[in-house]
Design a protein around this motif. Structure first.
Motif, PDB file in Angstrom:
ATOM      1  N   ARG A  41       0.897  -1.099   0.075  1.00  0.00           N
ATOM      2  CA  ARG A  41       0.139   0.054   0.083  1.00  0.00           C
ATOM      3  C   ARG A  41       0.981   1.363  -0.009  1.00  0.00           C
ATOM      4  N   VAL A  42       2.126   1.311  -0.344  1.00  0.00           N
ATOM      5  CA  VAL A  42       2.919   2.271  -0.342  1.00  0.00           C
ATOM      6  C   VAL A  42       3.359   2.589  -1.920  1.00  0.00           C
ATOM      7  N   LEU A  43       3.343   3.725  -2.373  1.00  0.00           N
ATOM      8  CA  LEU A  43       3.705   3.913  -4.040  1.00  0.00           C
ATOM      9  C   LEU A  43       4.848   4.972  -3.854  1.00  0.00           C
ATOM     10  N   PHE A  44       5.502   5.019  -4.991  1.00  0.00           N
ATOM     11  CA  PHE A  44       6.596   5.971  -5.190  1.00  0.00           C
ATOM     12  C   PHE A  44       5.989   7.327  -5.879  1.00  0.00           C
ATOM     13  N   GLY A  45       6.428   8.248  -5.149  1.00  0.00           N
ATOM     14  CA  GLY A  45       5.810   9.631  -5.661  1.00  0.00           C
ATOM     15  C   GLY A  45       6.986  10.782  -5.355  1.00  0.00           C
ATOM     16  N   LYS A  46       7.175  11.570  -6.196  1.00  0.00           N
ATOM     17  CA  LYS A  46       8.464  12.734  -5.997  1.00  0.00           C
ATOM     18  C   LYS A  46       7.764  13.924  -5.852  1.00  0.00           C
ATOM     19  N   ASP A  47       6.654  14.151  -6.413  1.00  0.00           N
ATOM     20  CA  ASP A  47       6.267  15.796  -6.499  1.00  0.00           C
ATOM     21  C   ASP A  47       6.950  16.717  -7.559  1.00  0.00           C
ATOM     22  N   SER A  48       7.625  17.642  -7.134  1.00  0.00           N
ATOM     23  CA  SER A  48       8.405  18.480  -8.091  1.00  0.00           C
ATOM     24  C   SER A  48       9.269  17.773  -9.052  1.00  0.00           C
ATOM     25  N   TRP A  49       9.318  18.395 -10.227  1.00  0.00           N
ATOM     26  CA  TRP A  49       9.919  17.703 -11.296  1.00  0.00           C
ATOM     27  C   TRP A  49      11.430  18.310 -11.308  1.00  0.00           C
ATOM     28  N   VAL A  50      12.489  17.771 -10.553  1.00  0.00           N
ATOM     29  CA  VAL A  50      13.729  18.295 -10.654  1.00  0.00           C
ATOM     30  C   VAL A  50      14.429  16.796 -10.694  1.00  0.00           C
ATOM     31  N   PRO A  51      15.039  16.483 -12.056  1.00  0.00           N
ATOM     32  CA  PRO A  51      15.420  15.088 -12.003  1.00  0.00           C
ATOM     33  C   PRO A  51      16.559  14.764 -11.028  1.00  0.00           C
ATOM     34  N   ALA A  52      17.596  15.788 -10.703  1.00  0.00           N
ATOM     35  CA  ALA A  52      18.729  15.467  -9.964  1.00  0.00           C
ATOM     36  C   ALA A  52      18.267  15.189  -8.777  1.00  0.00           C
ATOM     37  N   GLU A  53      17.246  15.411  -8.177  1.00  0.00           N
ATOM     38  CA  GLU A  53      16.800  15.012  -6.648  1.00  0.00           C
ATOM     39  C   GLU A  53      16.324  13.606  -6.625  1.00  0.00           C
ATOM     40  N   TYR A  54      16.057  13.047  -7.693  1.00  0.00           N
ATOM     41  CA  TYR A  54      15.597  11.517  -7.615  1.00  0.00           C
ATOM     42  C   TYR A  54      16.751  10.660  -7.005  1.00  0.00           C
ATOM     43  N   ALA A  55      18.102  10.982  -7.055  1.00  0.00           N
ATOM     44  CA  ALA A  55      19.043  10.200  -6.784  1.00  0.00           C
ATOM     45  C   ALA A  55      19.012  10.192  -5.135  1.00  0.00           C
ATOM     46  N   THR A  56      18.370  11.105  -4.486  1.00  0.00           N
ATOM     47  CA  THR A  56      18.420  10.897  -3.042  1.00  0.00           C
ATOM     48  C   THR A  56      17.483   9.866  -2.589  1.00  0.00           C
ATOM     49  N   GLY A  67      20.370   4.831   4.513  1.00  0.00           N
ATOM     50  CA  GLY A  67      19.608   3.773   3.462  1.00  0.00           C
ATOM     51  C   GLY A  67      18.748   3.079   4.165  1.00  0.00           C
ATOM     52  N   MET A  68      17.643   2.573   3.729  1.00  0.00           N
ATOM     53  CA  MET A  68      16.855   1.623   4.086  1.00  0.00           C
ATOM     54  C   MET A  68      17.138   0.194   3.675  1.00  0.00           C
ATOM     55  N   GLY A  69      17.713   0.134   2.415  1.00  0.00           N
ATOM     56  CA  GLY A  69      17.999  -1.375   2.076  1.00  0.00           C
ATOM     57  C   GLY A  69      16.882  -2.230   1.907  1.00  0.00           C
ATOM     58  N   LEU A  70      15.825  -1.717   1.071  1.00  0.00           N
ATOM     59  CA  LEU A  70      14.754  -2.457   0.991  1.00  0.00           C
ATOM     60  C   LEU A  70      14.912  -3.600   0.235  1.00  0.00           C
ATOM     61  N   SER A  71      14.210  -4.836   0.315  1.00  0.00           N
ATOM     62  CA  SER A  71      14.322  -6.005  -0.644  1.00  0.00           C
ATOM     63  C   SER A  71      13.845  -5.774  -1.867  1.00  0.00           C
ATOM     64  N   ASP A  72      14.358  -6.536  -2.979  1.00  0.00           N
ATOM     65  CA  ASP A  72      13.665  -6.328  -4.218  1.00  0.00           C
ATOM     66  C   ASP A  72      12.319  -6.559  -4.186  1.00  0.00           C
ATOM     67  N   GLU A  73      11.811  -7.484  -3.333  1.00  0.00           N
ATOM     68  CA  GLU A  73      10.556  -7.675  -3.504  1.00  0.00           C
ATOM     69  C   GLU A  73       9.516  -6.455  -3.221  1.00  0.00           C
ATOM     70  N   VAL A  74      10.141  -5.853  -1.926  1.00  0.00           N
ATOM     71  CA  VAL A  74       9.479  -4.568  -1.509  1.00  0.00           C
ATOM     72  C   VAL A  74       9.635  -3.279  -2.385  1.00  0.00           C
ATOM     73  N   LEU A  75      10.697  -3.363  -3.108  1.00  0.00           N
ATOM     74  CA  LEU A  75      11.072  -2.596  -4.208  1.00  0.00           C
ATOM     75  C   LEU A  75      10.261  -2.568  -5.210  1.00  0.00           C
ATOM     76  N   LYS A  76       9.936  -3.487  -5.898  1.00  0.00           N
ATOM     77  CA  LYS A  76       9.074  -3.747  -6.892  1.00  0.00           C
ATOM     78  C   LYS A  76       7.604  -3.291  -6.706  1.00  0.00           C
ATOM     79  N   LYS A  77       7.226  -3.661  -5.536  1.00  0.00           N
ATOM     80  CA  LYS A  77       5.892  -3.177  -5.142  1.00  0.00           C
ATOM     81  C   LYS A  77       5.639  -1.565  -5.131  1.00  0.00           C
ATOM     82  N   LEU A  78       6.822  -0.997  -4.240  1.00  0.00           N
ATOM     83  CA  LEU A  78       6.881   0.473  -4.141  1.00  0.00           C
ATOM     84  C   LEU A  78       7.101   1.167  -5.573  1.00  0.00           C
ATOM     85  N   TYR A  79       7.895   0.568  -6.506  1.00  0.00           N
ATOM     86  CA  TYR A  79       8.132   1.401  -7.596  1.00  0.00           C
ATOM     87  C   TYR A  79       7.073   1.003  -8.607  1.00  0.00           C
TER      88      TYR A  79
END
Length: 379
Positions: A308-323, A349-361
């Protein structure tokens, strides 16, 4: 006598040397203020900076205000550099409160997407609040929502102006988020099977006194328009309660709570809300700094609510996605955030597992936003 003379000689020599050092030493600088202090860490640890995500991802919280005429090929090139599979533009109708103008903006955006990048960009529609409170407003809004979805809109975005003084009814009164005249809209979204991404209120610290105890002091100083009085327009808790009321009253409608509902710094509270409102999802736009300073607690939350968690960024500043990538994917320690006025602390860093990352991403977004192209993503 010789001992006395020797002592005097050494003493004079020391004093002369001290005087010479004082004359050659630079003048003592005044203490730095909080705004100027920006030390470079001397900590030596492994670093794994990332410029692109490990898996293709869907950004469910983005804003592109020129989409009817925008060069979408150029935009997609920037997305590719980040490994962004799909961008969701939440500003389908722009900022205009004129019905016809908003419809023209949405139509132009959808036509541009359909012609140039139909697989890579999705568009949400918005509400037009002009005439709110008039007899036919609710029926008109529901009809417009149906037409927008037929046109190609994938969801509804509610700006934070709802609940603040910026949205008023025909009598000049503030429109609460839980205003009963909006109930037909929430119900219709459930019937249409589209999610509502809703932004309510702001960071709670904006309501607190602007003193030395306020973590957002620097942000409030550099952005004074963000400061709110305790009743401006109402207390934070009251405004958030209005939002929670519509979640409760519309269990068949899926809501995506923007910015983790402004509780990313209180995940125990957010946990209780996830339990209370099973139809509520959250996205992480503009709150990665809160997650990055509590990596162990945040990881537990993401593991528990990985569906139930999704990836979002809000403001479109490509360089900030690295964080974002670094906090989510690595176990790096003590690295800087990209905006000091948002966070003067360091990230971990949280070091999320691949399984969680795929769901989030991407998996969770594919589940609740209709019509997205699943072929762009791995299983």
């Amino acid at each position: 006598m010789k001992k006395v003379l020797l002592f005097l000689s050494v003493s004079i020599g020391i004093n002369f040397s001290a005087c010479a050092q004082q004359q050659s030493a630079p003048l003592t600088e005044q203490p730095l203020g909080f705004e100027e202090y920006d030390p470079i860490s001397t900590l030596k640890v492994e670093e794994h900076p990332l410029k692109k995500a490990k898996f293709p991802f869907i950004d469910v919280h983005n804003h592109q205000y020129q989409m009817p005429t925008q060069d979408l090929k150029a935009l997609v090139q920037q997305m590719d550099a980040l490994n962004m599979g799909i961008m969701v533009n939440l500003s389908g109708r722009g900022w205009s409160q004129e019905w016809a103008e908003g419809t023209a903006t949405l139509k132009g955006s959808l036509e541009n997407v359909a012609k140039n990048e139909p697989k890579r960009i999705a568009v949400f529609t918005n509400l037009q609040f002009k005439g709110f409170g008039e007899k036919d407003w609710s029926a008109k809004a529901v009809k417009q929502l149906e037409e927008d979805v037929k046109m190609g809109a994938k969801g509804l975005k509610i700006y934070k102006s709802l609940g603040f003084a910026g949205i008023k009814d025909d009598k000049g009164n503030r429109v609460p988020v839980s205003d009963p005249r909006l109930q037909p809209v929430w119900q219709k979204c459930g019937e249409l099977g589209i999610p509502v991404l809703i932004h309510t209120a702001d960071v709670p610290s904006f309501w607190d006194p602007m003193d030395r105890y306020n973590e957002r002091w620097l942000e409030l100083k550099t952005h004074p328009g963000r400061k709110r009085g305790i009743n401006d327009p109402i207390p934070f808790d009251s405004l958030i309660a209005e939002q929670h009321h519509i979640f409760k009253m519309n269990p068949k409608t899926t809501f995506i709570n923007a910015h983790m509902g402004w509780y990313p710094n209180n995940l125990k509270k957010l946990d209780s809300l996830m339990i209370a409102f099973p139809n509520m999802y959250v996205e992480i736009g503009a709150v990665i700094a809160e997650l990055g300073r509590q990596p162990r607690t945040a990881k537990k939350f993401f593991d528990k609510y990985q569906d139930r968690v999704l990836f979002g960024k809000d403001s479109w500043v490509p360089a900030e996605y690295a964080t974002y990538f670094r906090v989510l994917e690595t176990e790096d320690e003590y690295f800087p955030y990209h905006k000091k006025y948002h966070a003067f602390w360091r990230m971990y860093g949280m070091g999320l597992s691949d399984e969680v990352l795929k769901k989030l991403y991407y998996k969770n977004a594919l589940k609740i936003i209709p019509g997205l192209d699943k072929s762009l993503f791995p299983n």
